[in-house]
Structure formats: C-alpha cells, structure tokens
Write a protein that holds these residues in place. Structure first.
Motif, PDB file in Angstrom:
ATOM      1  N   UNK A 145       0.819  -1.218   0.000  1.00 34.32           N
ATOM      2  CA  UNK A 145       0.000   0.000   0.000  1.00 34.32           C
ATOM      3  C   UNK A 145       0.852   1.266   0.000  1.00 34.32           C
ATOM      4  N   UNK A 146       2.177   1.081   0.162  1.00 37.55           N
ATOM      5  CA  UNK A 146       3.129   2.202   0.231  1.00 37.55           C
ATOM      6  C   UNK A 146       2.745   3.153   1.362  1.00 37.55           C
ATOM      7  N   UNK A 147       2.481   2.561   2.535  1.00 36.54           N
ATOM      8  CA  UNK A 147       2.087   3.356   3.691  1.00 36.54           C
ATOM      9  C   UNK A 147       2.910   2.975   4.914  1.00 36.54           C
ATOM     10  N   UNK A 148       3.088   3.954   5.773  1.00 36.34           N
ATOM     11  CA  UNK A 148       3.709   3.744   7.083  1.00 36.34           C
ATOM     12  C   UNK A 148       2.690   4.144   8.127  1.00 36.34           C
ATOM     13  N   UNK A 149       2.491   3.278   9.129  1.00 35.33           N
ATOM     14  CA  UNK A 149       1.502   3.565  10.168  1.00 35.33           C
ATOM     15  C   UNK A 149       2.085   3.314  11.547  1.00 35.33           C
ATOM     16  N   UNK A 150       1.522   4.006  12.521  1.00 31.91           N
ATOM     17  CA  UNK A 150       1.808   3.774  13.930  1.00 31.91           C
ATOM     18  C   UNK A 150       0.463   3.601  14.624  1.00 31.91           C
ATOM     19  N   UNK A 151       0.232   2.408  15.164  1.00 29.44           N
ATOM     20  CA  UNK A 151      -1.074   2.090  15.768  1.00 29.44           C
ATOM     21  C   UNK A 151      -2.200   2.392  14.794  1.00 29.44           C
ATOM     22  N   UNK A 152      -2.012   2.002  13.530  1.00 26.42           N
ATOM     23  CA  UNK A 152      -2.992   2.154  12.452  1.00 26.42           C
ATOM     24  C   UNK A 152      -3.250   3.599  12.044  1.00 26.42           C
ATOM     25  N   UNK A 153      -2.442   4.542  12.557  1.00 28.53           N
ATOM     26  CA  UNK A 153      -2.538   5.942  12.144  1.00 28.53           C
ATOM     27  C   UNK A 153      -1.418   6.211  11.144  1.00 28.53           C
ATOM     28  N   UNK A 154      -1.770   6.767   9.993  1.00 27.48           N
ATOM     29  CA  UNK A 154      -0.794   6.946   8.916  1.00 27.48           C
ATOM     30  C   UNK A 154       0.236   8.018   9.242  1.00 27.48           C
ATOM     31  N   UNK A 155       1.489   7.705   8.910  1.00 26.49           N
ATOM     32  CA  UNK A 155       2.586   8.663   8.990  1.00 26.49           C
ATOM     33  C   UNK A 155       2.865   9.140   7.572  1.00 26.49           C
ATOM     34  N   UNK A 156       2.785  10.453   7.340  1.00 28.47           N
ATOM     35  CA  UNK A 156       2.973  10.998   5.994  1.00 28.47           C
ATOM     36  C   UNK A 156       4.454  11.086   5.662  1.00 28.47           C
ATOM     37  N   UNK A 157       4.847  10.355   4.610  1.00 32.45           N
ATOM     38  CA  UNK A 157       6.235  10.379   4.139  1.00 32.45           C
ATOM     39  C   UNK A 157       6.262  10.637   2.643  1.00 32.45           C
ATOM     40  N   UNK A 158       7.258  11.378   2.203  1.00 34.42           N
ATOM     41  CA  UNK A 158       7.508  11.502   0.773  1.00 34.42           C
ATOM     42  C   UNK A 158       8.104  10.203   0.254  1.00 34.42           C
ATOM     43  N   UNK A 159       8.128  10.007  -1.065  1.00 36.89           N
ATOM     44  CA  UNK A 159       8.610   8.745  -1.620  1.00 36.89           C
ATOM     45  C   UNK A 159      10.063   8.413  -1.285  1.00 36.89           C
ATOM     46  N   UNK A 160      10.913   9.426  -1.216  1.00 39.11           N
ATOM     47  CA  UNK A 160      12.311   9.147  -0.876  1.00 39.11           C
ATOM     48  C   UNK A 160      12.458   8.772   0.590  1.00 39.11           C
ATOM     49  N   UNK A 161      11.726   9.442   1.467  1.00 37.56           N
ATOM     50  CA  UNK A 161      11.761   9.098   2.890  1.00 37.56           C
ATOM     51  C   UNK A 161      11.204   7.692   3.110  1.00 37.56           C
ATOM     52  N   UNK A 162      10.179   7.336   2.343  1.00 35.94           N
ATOM     53  CA  UNK A 162       9.627   5.984   2.440  1.00 35.94           C
ATOM     54  C   UNK A 162      10.693   4.962   2.048  1.00 35.94           C
ATOM     55  N   UNK A 163      11.375   5.239   0.958  1.00 38.15           N
ATOM     56  CA  UNK A 163      12.415   4.326   0.477  1.00 38.15           C
ATOM     57  C   UNK A 163      13.549   4.206   1.505  1.00 38.15           C
ATOM     58  N   UNK A 164      13.921   5.314   2.096  1.00 35.70           N
ATOM     59  CA  UNK A 164      14.986   5.328   3.089  1.00 35.70           C
ATOM     60  C   UNK A 164      14.588   4.526   4.321  1.00 35.70           C
ATOM     61  N   UNK A 165      13.365   4.742   4.817  1.00 33.14           N
ATOM     62  CA  UNK A 165      12.894   3.993   5.980  1.00 33.14           C
ATOM     63  C   UNK A 165      12.783   2.510   5.653  1.00 33.14           C
TER      64      UNK A 165
END
Length: 230
Positions: A145-165
């Motif tokens: 889904x290309x998503x990052x969540x904490x306790x099912x709450x979405x963390x907004x990341x840009x595509x490069x930050x997503x790739x880095x994480x």
C-alpha cells in the motif's frame, strides 16, 4: 502505458524544450506555466512524476511541494525541482520540503532523462516485495500500500523518505555511511551529493517525531546512520 510527467515551468522556451525532450524519450507529458494550473491538473490526473520550477509566479515551487505532500492522494508523486545553477540553498530548501531530486539549469536532455529514470526507479518498490510488511514495535511499513503507520494511524512520508525507511527497516542495527546509503537507496545515479542524505534523514526524523519513532534513526559518529529500536 507510457510514464506520465507533469511539467510546471513558467518559461515558455524551457517548457517547450522539456515537452519535446520528454516525448522524444517516449514519456507522455502535460505542461503548464504556473503552480495554480498544476494543482488544477492534479485534481483529475495523477502523473508518475512532476518536473517543477523553483521560481514560479504566484505560488512558488516550495509551496507547491508543501501542498502536494499534505494531500493524502498526491503525497507519493516524486518531484524533481529545476533550479538556477549555483542556487545551492534552493536545493537544500527543496529537498527539505519534499523534493526527491534537483536539476540545475541549464541542463542537457540526456542528464534530465537519466535523473527522471533514476528517481522513478528508486521510488518503485521491488516487485518481489509488494506484499511485504515490516514492523518494529508499533511502527509498520507496508510496501504493497506504500504506507507507514503507527497504531494504524498513517505517517505521511515523501517517496524518498519511504524508500529510506524501508531500507533501514530491512537492515536494522547496522551502521551505514552516506555514500553507502546513496548506493543502496538512491541507486546507481552519480548525480546526488552526500549532503542530500542528511536532508532526507532530517525529513524522515521530523515525520516520525510526533510518535517518538525519530529515535529509531540514530546518528553514528564518524560513520553515518543506523536504524535501531534500542
């Protein structure tokens, strides 16, 4: 279907050159002359990539990116900023608000196409990892889904930050230098400066800070960075 690119550039000559270059490379292209028109296009179409001029009439490039990254449906579109040669502060500001790369004017068509392909390549999750979820504590990264969540709450990341994480979570408890992160996360492009890593690390930490997960991204003095839950 051809890769689609939205060009936001107020200089008519540069805009026409970009349109010609992109179409010659087999990419589909829509070009507009200001940020307001670009945002209007995005209401109905979601391109694969945006080429964005820094200096625009009305809403400038920085504010355009801020609005893009604040929109849940548009936040993952990669952006390459076009800046005048020598404006290094512009580059840093652009990366800090969410640009994925920058190209100095004047630029050659082959360089531009290479940069576009490199950004698209690194922002695309590997096919064999489409269904993978990575989790540390209550931090979850879902490549499908290309998503990052904490306790099912979405963390907004840009595509490069997503790739880095994503890279950090796949390789926890290991320290990586900036040049290594460039190789692993940005791929084989040779155009990115090492300080670009620091800018994206700051953006990643800022996004994770409200939930306290910024502490997972640790600085290793004399080496670089590592991901650790300890």
């Amino acid at each position: 279907m051809a890769t689609s690119v939205l060009v936001v550039e107020d200089d008519v000559a540069i805009r026409d050159m970009l349109t010609f270059t992109l179409k010659q490379a087999g990419l589909s292209c829509e070009a507009v002359g200001d940020a307001e028109s670009g945002l209007e296009v995005l209401k109905n179409n979601q391109p694969d990539m945006i080429l964005l001029d820094w200096m625009l009439p009305g809403i400038d490039g920085i504010e355009f990116i801020r609005r893009l990254r604040a929109n849940e449906f548009l936040a993952n579109i990669p952006v390459i900023m076009l800046t005048a040669k020598g404006e290094s502060e512009d580059m840093v500001k652009g990366l800090a608000v969410g640009a994925d790369d920058y190209v100095n004017k004047p630029f050659s068509p082959p360089e531009l196409i290479a940069r576009i392909k490199a950004v698209l390549r690194r922002c695309q999750p590997p096919e064999n990892e489409d269904a993978q979820k990575l989790q540390f504590a209550n931090l979850v990264l879902d490549t499908k889904s290309h998503r990052v969540t904490v306790d099912d709450v979405r963390v907004e990341l840009g595509p490069t930050e997503f790739r880095l994480l994503h890279f950090f979570m796949k390789n926890p408890e290991r320290a990586y230098g900036r040049s290594q992160l460039l190789d692993y996360v940005w791929g084989d492009t040779v155009y990115i400066e090492e300080r670009t890593v620091d800018v994206h690390i700051r953006r990643l930490r800022k996004a994770l800070e409200p939930t306290g997960h910024d502490q997972f991204i640790q600085t290793v003095r004399g080496v670089g960075y590592r991901f650790s839950v300890d």
